[in-house]
Write a protein that holds these residues in place. Sequence first.
Motif, PDB file in Angstrom:
ATOM      1  N   THR A 115      22.118  70.796  13.591  1.00 16.57           N
ATOM      2  CA  THR A 115      22.309  69.348  13.586  1.00 16.57           C
ATOM      3  C   THR A 115      23.735  69.049  14.015  1.00 16.57           C
ATOM      4  OG1 THR A 115      20.708  69.035  11.810  1.00 16.57           O
ATOM      5  CG2 THR A 115      22.272  67.256  12.191  1.00 16.57           C
ATOM      6  N   VAL A 116      23.866  68.278  15.078  1.00 21.01           N
ATOM      7  CA  VAL A 116      25.188  67.945  15.614  1.00 21.01           C
ATOM      8  C   VAL A 116      25.418  66.447  15.431  1.00 21.01           C
ATOM      9  CG1 VAL A 116      26.693  67.995  17.620  1.00 21.01           C
ATOM     10  CG2 VAL A 116      24.942  69.765  17.339  1.00 21.01           C
ATOM     11  N   ASN A 117      26.541  66.115  14.825  1.00 21.75           N
ATOM     12  CA  ASN A 117      26.920  64.716  14.672  1.00 21.75           C
ATOM     13  C   ASN A 117      28.162  64.466  15.520  1.00 21.75           C
ATOM     14  OD1 ASN A 117      27.855  62.163  13.777  1.00 21.75           O
ATOM     15  ND2 ASN A 117      26.838  62.457  11.810  1.00 21.75           N
ATOM     16  N   HIS A 118      27.972  63.745  16.600  1.00 16.09           N
ATOM     17  CA  HIS A 118      29.061  63.376  17.510  1.00 16.09           C
ATOM     18  C   HIS A 118      29.533  61.989  17.106  1.00 16.09           C
ATOM     19  CE1 HIS A 118      31.117  61.985  21.083  1.00 16.09           C
ATOM     20  NE2 HIS A 118      31.047  63.185  21.642  1.00 16.09           N
ATOM     21  N   GLY A 119      30.803  61.892  16.712  1.00 17.73           N
ATOM     22  CA  GLY A 119      31.301  60.631  16.169  1.00 17.73           C
ATOM     23  C   GLY A 119      31.099  59.427  17.064  1.00 17.73           C
ATOM     24  N   GLY A 120      31.125  59.613  18.364  1.00 22.56           N
ATOM     25  CA  GLY A 120      30.977  58.485  19.265  1.00 22.56           C
ATOM     26  C   GLY A 120      29.586  58.275  19.798  1.00 22.56           C
ATOM     27  N   ALA A 121      28.672  59.231  19.550  1.00 21.62           N
ATOM     28  CA  ALA A 121      27.357  59.149  20.202  1.00 21.62           C
ATOM     29  C   ALA A 121      26.180  59.458  19.283  1.00 21.62           C
ATOM     30  CB  ALA A 121      27.319  60.084  21.407  1.00 21.62           C
ATOM     31  N   GLY A 122      26.414  59.763  18.029  1.00 22.73           N
ATOM     32  CA  GLY A 122      25.300  59.954  17.115  1.00 22.73           C
ATOM     33  C   GLY A 122      24.869  61.397  16.942  1.00 22.73           C
ATOM     34  N   GLU A 123      23.580  61.575  16.617  1.00 29.55           N
ATOM     35  CA  GLU A 123      23.064  62.875  16.193  1.00 29.55           C
ATOM     36  C   GLU A 123      22.245  63.549  17.294  1.00 29.55           C
ATOM     37  OE1 GLU A 123      20.002  64.034  12.747  1.00 29.55           O
ATOM     38  OE2 GLU A 123      21.926  63.293  11.979  1.00 29.55           O
ATOM     39  N   PHE A 124      22.373  64.870  17.355  1.00 33.09           N
ATOM     40  CA  PHE A 124      21.666  65.682  18.339  1.00 33.09           C
ATOM     41  C   PHE A 124      21.063  66.895  17.630  1.00 33.09           C
ATOM     42  CE2 PHE A 124      24.950  63.294  20.375  1.00 33.09           C
ATOM     43  CZ  PHE A 124      24.414  62.865  21.573  1.00 33.09           C
ATOM     44  N   PRO A 125      19.900  67.395  18.089  1.00 30.99           N
ATOM     45  CA  PRO A 125      19.201  68.454  17.359  1.00 30.99           C
ATOM     46  C   PRO A 125      19.538  69.863  17.802  1.00 30.99           C
ATOM     47  CG  PRO A 125      17.759  67.607  19.061  1.00 30.99           C
ATOM     48  CD  PRO A 125      19.041  66.811  19.154  1.00 30.99           C
ATOM     49  N   TYR A 126      20.448  70.007  18.729  1.00 31.39           N
ATOM     50  CA  TYR A 126      20.825  71.344  19.167  1.00 31.39           C
ATOM     51  C   TYR A 126      22.204  71.285  19.812  1.00 31.39           C
ATOM     52  CZ  TYR A 126      18.876  69.562  23.631  1.00 31.39           C
ATOM     53  OH  TYR A 126      18.582  68.814  24.736  1.00 31.39           O
ATOM     54  N   LEU A 127      22.787  72.482  20.011  1.00 31.43           N
ATOM     55  CA  LEU A 127      24.076  72.584  20.681  1.00 31.43           C
ATOM     56  C   LEU A 127      23.984  73.665  21.749  1.00 31.43           C
ATOM     57  CD1 LEU A 127      27.005  71.479  20.619  1.00 31.43           C
ATOM     58  CD2 LEU A 127      27.599  73.439  19.179  1.00 31.43           C
ATOM     59  N   THR A 128      24.656  73.448  22.861  1.00 30.51           N
ATOM     60  CA  THR A 128      24.775  74.455  23.909  1.00 30.51           C
ATOM     61  C   THR A 128      26.254  74.667  24.206  1.00 30.51           C
ATOM     62  OG1 THR A 128      24.771  72.887  25.759  1.00 30.51           O
ATOM     63  CG2 THR A 128      22.618  73.660  24.958  1.00 30.51           C
ATOM     64  N   ALA A 140      37.445  60.952  21.095  1.00 24.09           N
ATOM     65  CA  ALA A 140      38.433  59.877  21.145  1.00 24.09           C
ATOM     66  C   ALA A 140      38.134  58.837  20.080  1.00 24.09           C
ATOM     67  CB  ALA A 140      38.423  59.224  22.531  1.00 24.09           C
ATOM     68  N   ALA A 141      39.155  58.046  19.743  1.00 23.69           N
ATOM     69  CA  ALA A 141      39.008  56.958  18.783  1.00 23.69           C
ATOM     70  C   ALA A 141      37.897  56.017  19.254  1.00 23.69           C
ATOM     71  CB  ALA A 141      40.333  56.209  18.648  1.00 23.69           C
ATOM     72  N   PRO A 142      37.210  55.351  18.323  1.00 31.55           N
ATOM     73  CA  PRO A 142      37.527  55.260  16.898  1.00 31.55           C
ATOM     74  C   PRO A 142      36.890  56.341  16.026  1.00 31.55           C
ATOM     75  CG  PRO A 142      35.772  53.729  17.401  1.00 31.55           C
ATOM     76  CD  PRO A 142      36.142  54.380  18.697  1.00 31.55           C
ATOM     77  N   ASN A 143      36.060  57.210  16.591  1.00 32.42           N
ATOM     78  CA  ASN A 143      35.394  58.240  15.780  1.00 32.42           C
ATOM     79  C   ASN A 143      35.543  59.603  16.452  1.00 32.42           C
ATOM     80  OD1 ASN A 143      34.128  56.424  13.741  1.00 32.42           O
ATOM     81  ND2 ASN A 143      33.055  55.626  15.525  1.00 32.42           N
ATOM     82  N   PRO A 144      36.758  60.155  16.441  1.00 32.21           N
ATOM     83  CA  PRO A 144      37.034  61.371  17.216  1.00 32.21           C
ATOM     84  C   PRO A 144      36.689  62.656  16.471  1.00 32.21           C
ATOM     85  CG  PRO A 144      39.057  60.594  16.216  1.00 32.21           C
ATOM     86  CD  PRO A 144      37.975  59.622  15.812  1.00 32.21           C
ATOM     87  N   TYR A 145      35.416  62.811  16.116  1.00 32.50           N
ATOM     88  CA  TYR A 145      35.035  64.008  15.369  1.00 32.50           C
ATOM     89  C   TYR A 145      33.716  64.569  15.880  1.00 32.50           C
ATOM     90  CZ  TYR A 145      31.813  60.963  12.794  1.00 32.50           C
ATOM     91  OH  TYR A 145      30.811  60.083  12.464  1.00 32.50           O
ATOM     92  N   THR A 160      40.256  65.082  15.954  1.00 32.62           N
ATOM     93  CA  THR A 160      41.503  65.050  16.702  1.00 32.62           C
ATOM     94  C   THR A 160      42.284  63.774  16.406  1.00 32.62           C
ATOM     95  OG1 THR A 160      42.514  65.118  18.902  1.00 32.62           O
ATOM     96  CG2 THR A 160      40.364  64.046  18.727  1.00 32.62           C
ATOM     97  N   ASP A 161      43.594  63.923  16.345  1.00 31.83           N
ATOM     98  CA  ASP A 161      44.453  62.760  16.086  1.00 31.83           C
ATOM     99  C   ASP A 161      44.782  61.996  17.360  1.00 31.83           C
ATOM    100  OD1 ASP A 161      46.257  64.390  17.397  1.00 31.83           O
ATOM    101  OD2 ASP A 161      47.573  64.693  15.668  1.00 31.83           O
ATOM    102  N   GLY A 162      44.288  62.487  18.503  1.00 33.11           N
ATOM    103  CA  GLY A 162      44.550  61.818  19.770  1.00 33.11           C
ATOM    104  C   GLY A 162      45.904  62.141  20.364  1.00 33.11           C
ATOM    105  N   ASN A 163      46.687  62.968  19.693  1.00 33.47           N
ATOM    106  CA  ASN A 163      48.016  63.327  20.166  1.00 33.47           C
ATOM    107  C   ASN A 163      48.139  64.824  20.453  1.00 33.47           C
ATOM    108  OD1 ASN A 163      49.237  60.681  19.931  1.00 33.47           O
ATOM    109  ND2 ASN A 163      49.133  60.961  17.709  1.00 33.47           N
ATOM    110  N   GLY A 164      47.011  65.461  20.714  1.00 38.83           N
ATOM    111  CA  GLY A 164      47.054  66.853  21.106  1.00 38.83           C
ATOM    112  C   GLY A 164      46.793  67.856  20.015  1.00 38.83           C
ATOM    113  N   SER A 165      46.367  67.396  18.843  1.00 35.80           N
ATOM    114  CA  SER A 165      46.052  68.314  17.753  1.00 35.80           C
ATOM    115  C   SER A 165      44.615  68.129  17.311  1.00 35.80           C
ATOM    116  CB  SER A 165      46.989  68.074  16.556  1.00 35.80           C
ATOM    117  OG  SER A 165      48.305  68.460  16.865  1.00 35.80           O
TER     118      SER A 165
END
Length: 214
Positions: A115-128, A140-145, A160-165
């Motif tokens: 289960t993948v939760n992309h902060g800007g795009a929602g949920e996905f059932p697999y990862l590649t 990226a903000a507002p949900n950069p996780y 990510t804090d948006g400043n390179g970390s």
Amino acid sequence: MSYDQVLLPSGVASTPAEVDEYLTGQQGLPESEAIAEIAAELNQRNAELPEVDAFLAESPVGGGATGETLYVASDYDAIGHLRGLLFELATPRGYAVYDPQLTWLIDPADSVPVTVNHGGAGEFPYLTRKLVDMWVPELAAPNPYLIVERGPQSYIQTFTDGNGSWALEYRDGGPDRHYGLLLQDPAQVADAIWAWTTGDRGDFDTLPWQRIEF
């Protein structure tokens, strides 16, 4: 304004340009049996809802000369719902989902079911590998996780804090086994997430993890 999503067979394209070429080549071809079945199920589920809750921006879908492809659109507040239905109906039949707005090709080939939760795009059932390499640098903000889960107490996540970390953390069974670190290279973050997802703990375990206390 509506939001478009497109189905096409897994493996027929790997870049947006190849997707566009494939979609163009399918124009004028008879609708495939699998696409007709998916379209019929989408139309049925949409029709079962009150009009105010309908998720298709234009219905019915399907029935055109689009070969092995299907074009569907929703209102913006139904993007996640429609994408979830496309994964449910199309992934088992070997179809990928293309998002032309983001130029994202979400292809189940060589995927790991998590289960993948992309902060800007929602949920996905697999990862590649391709998806994690694409997603991590673009957070990226507002949900950069990004969170990848096998279960409630087994996950890896980055923010990510948006400043390179990038803060990278993983939990290995409970709060007493929660570890984290900071990285400055998004490619290294993507490598670590993919290693955790696939269970390849060689290089992963050599990272300078520190236990996080709660």
